[in-house]
Motif scaffolding. Sequence first.
Motif, PDB file in Angstrom:
ATOM      1  N   SER A 134       0.842  -1.191   0.000  1.00  9.30           N
ATOM      2  CA  SER A 134       0.000   0.000   0.000  1.00  9.30           C
ATOM      3  C   SER A 134       0.878   1.241   0.000  1.00  9.30           C
ATOM      4  O   SER A 134       2.086   1.177   0.286  1.00  9.30           O
ATOM      5  N   PHE A 156       4.952  -0.307  -0.367  1.00  5.61           N
ATOM      6  CA  PHE A 156       4.739  -0.366  -1.819  1.00  5.61           C
ATOM      7  C   PHE A 156       6.024  -0.701  -2.591  1.00  5.61           C
ATOM      8  O   PHE A 156       7.082  -0.145  -2.331  1.00  5.61           O
ATOM      9  N   TRP A 194      -2.406  11.090   2.112  1.00 10.80           N
ATOM     10  CA  TRP A 194      -2.147  10.498   0.801  1.00 10.80           C
ATOM     11  C   TRP A 194      -3.236  10.814  -0.205  1.00 10.80           C
ATOM     12  O   TRP A 194      -4.414  10.671   0.083  1.00 10.80           O
ATOM     13  N   PHE A 231      -2.595   2.770  -7.111  1.00  9.37           N
ATOM     14  CA  PHE A 231      -3.119   3.294  -5.830  1.00  9.37           C
ATOM     15  C   PHE A 231      -4.619   3.586  -5.909  1.00  9.37           C
ATOM     16  O   PHE A 231      -5.344   3.399  -4.942  1.00  9.37           O
ATOM     17  N   VAL A 276      -6.340  -0.011  -5.921  1.00 10.94           N
ATOM     18  CA  VAL A 276      -6.454  -0.683  -4.612  1.00 10.94           C
ATOM     19  C   VAL A 276      -7.501   0.013  -3.718  1.00 10.94           C
ATOM     20  O   VAL A 276      -8.042  -0.603  -2.812  1.00 10.94           O
ATOM     21  N   ASN A 277      -7.797   1.281  -4.033  1.00  8.80           N
ATOM     22  CA  ASN A 277      -8.889   1.958  -3.314  1.00  8.80           C
ATOM     23  C   ASN A 277     -10.250   1.643  -3.931  1.00  8.80           C
ATOM     24  O   ASN A 277     -11.261   2.193  -3.519  1.00  8.80           O
TER      25      ASN A 277
END
Length: 395
Positions: A23, A28, A201, A372, A375-376
Amino acid sequence: MKLLGIETSCDETAVCIIEAAGSIGKTFSFSLQGNALYSQIAIHAPYGGVFPNLAKREHSKNLVPIMTQALTEASLLNQGATPLTSEAHEILQNILTHEPELFEQLKAFLATYKRPDIDAIAVTHGPGLEPALWVGVNFARALSTLWNIPLVAVNHMEGHILLSMMHLDDTTHGHMSESAFPILSLLISGGHTELVLSESWMQYKLIGQTRDDAVGEAFDKVARLLGLSYPGGPEISRLAREARALNTASAFTFTPPMLHSNDFDFSFSGIKTEVRKTITAIPELTDDTRRDIARAFEDAVTQVLVRKTLKAVRETGAQTVVVGGGVSANTFIREELHKALNEKGFAEAELLVPVPALATDNAVMIAVAGYFRAVNGEYTDPATLRATGNLKLAL
Ligand code: KG4
Ligand code: ZN
């Protein structure tokens, strides 16, 4: 997760495949399995800048060969596709109505090669030149629909920021370290000059921007005035370095624009006019004067970029400074920022710059940012995705 990244926002046609895990932050890492890029620089150079419709045509012509190259490198290209159904043919035709050349090439590709083992497709949907962006967006929509692979829309500027935060272990493996917030990003490219603050982030707040030309645009325009080739950034930078190496005082000085304004804004159109006036006033543009003007221009621009960045660090308490966008390839700007952040007692603010090979536009930054978002769970519907030339990262 394996991602196919696609970038066509300006004059680079780029496709890559990355395998990414972890993550955002310390866990990462990614490996670059295939990476192909076709630069249109030589095509646009005679015009001294990028011609949007020419860029669009070139992307249409080159996307399939570039993707073929990237998939081959990643050992993901396998023959033996089943013939396209009439329904698939119709979908493809509808999506690529405005890109007939791309349609023909992609049709032949899909009839030859099987669906690759990829988990998501990431594409730049803005900001950039809209006709150029549309080609990549439509290409990604077609692949996503026909291969049934989820699609992620990526903001090009977020790609630059995130890629600047990657450390490359070698040419194909990268990882990220933990960065402390607030993170201040200085975005400097052909289309943007912005200072953006992140408290967490992938959240961005615009704290300053150019009121007219972008800094890369100024480099390109001044290069043109000096009779240098496009893109001007690397050329000016090279001449300026030569001038500094001579160790003599600069014969010219330009006013660093908005140096003392009480905000985080920039302006780069006036300095271009100042350079033009200077050139008109001198009897002859010799190699020496070219070098000196390049140096004085780079000095002035760097001074204001450094000063505004330092002011922002001071006022926001930023712990990390990220520099992204094509102009971040400039070694003098990197060095001066580094010096200033250390000299002035800001040693606690860590400076992150992109690896030189990936400072200008590429597909790796799009695939990394796309990961990113993926994955969200931030996927996008290929039926409705649009290109947005003036897409904003931060308000
Ligand atoms: O990010 P990028 O590849 O494309 C855009 O998104 O705009 O940035 C391209 C810009 C051009 O204006 C180019 O002249 C500038 O980056 N550039 C540089 C250098 N290398 C590229 N500017 C100054 N110094 C460099 N070394
Ligand atoms: Zn860019």
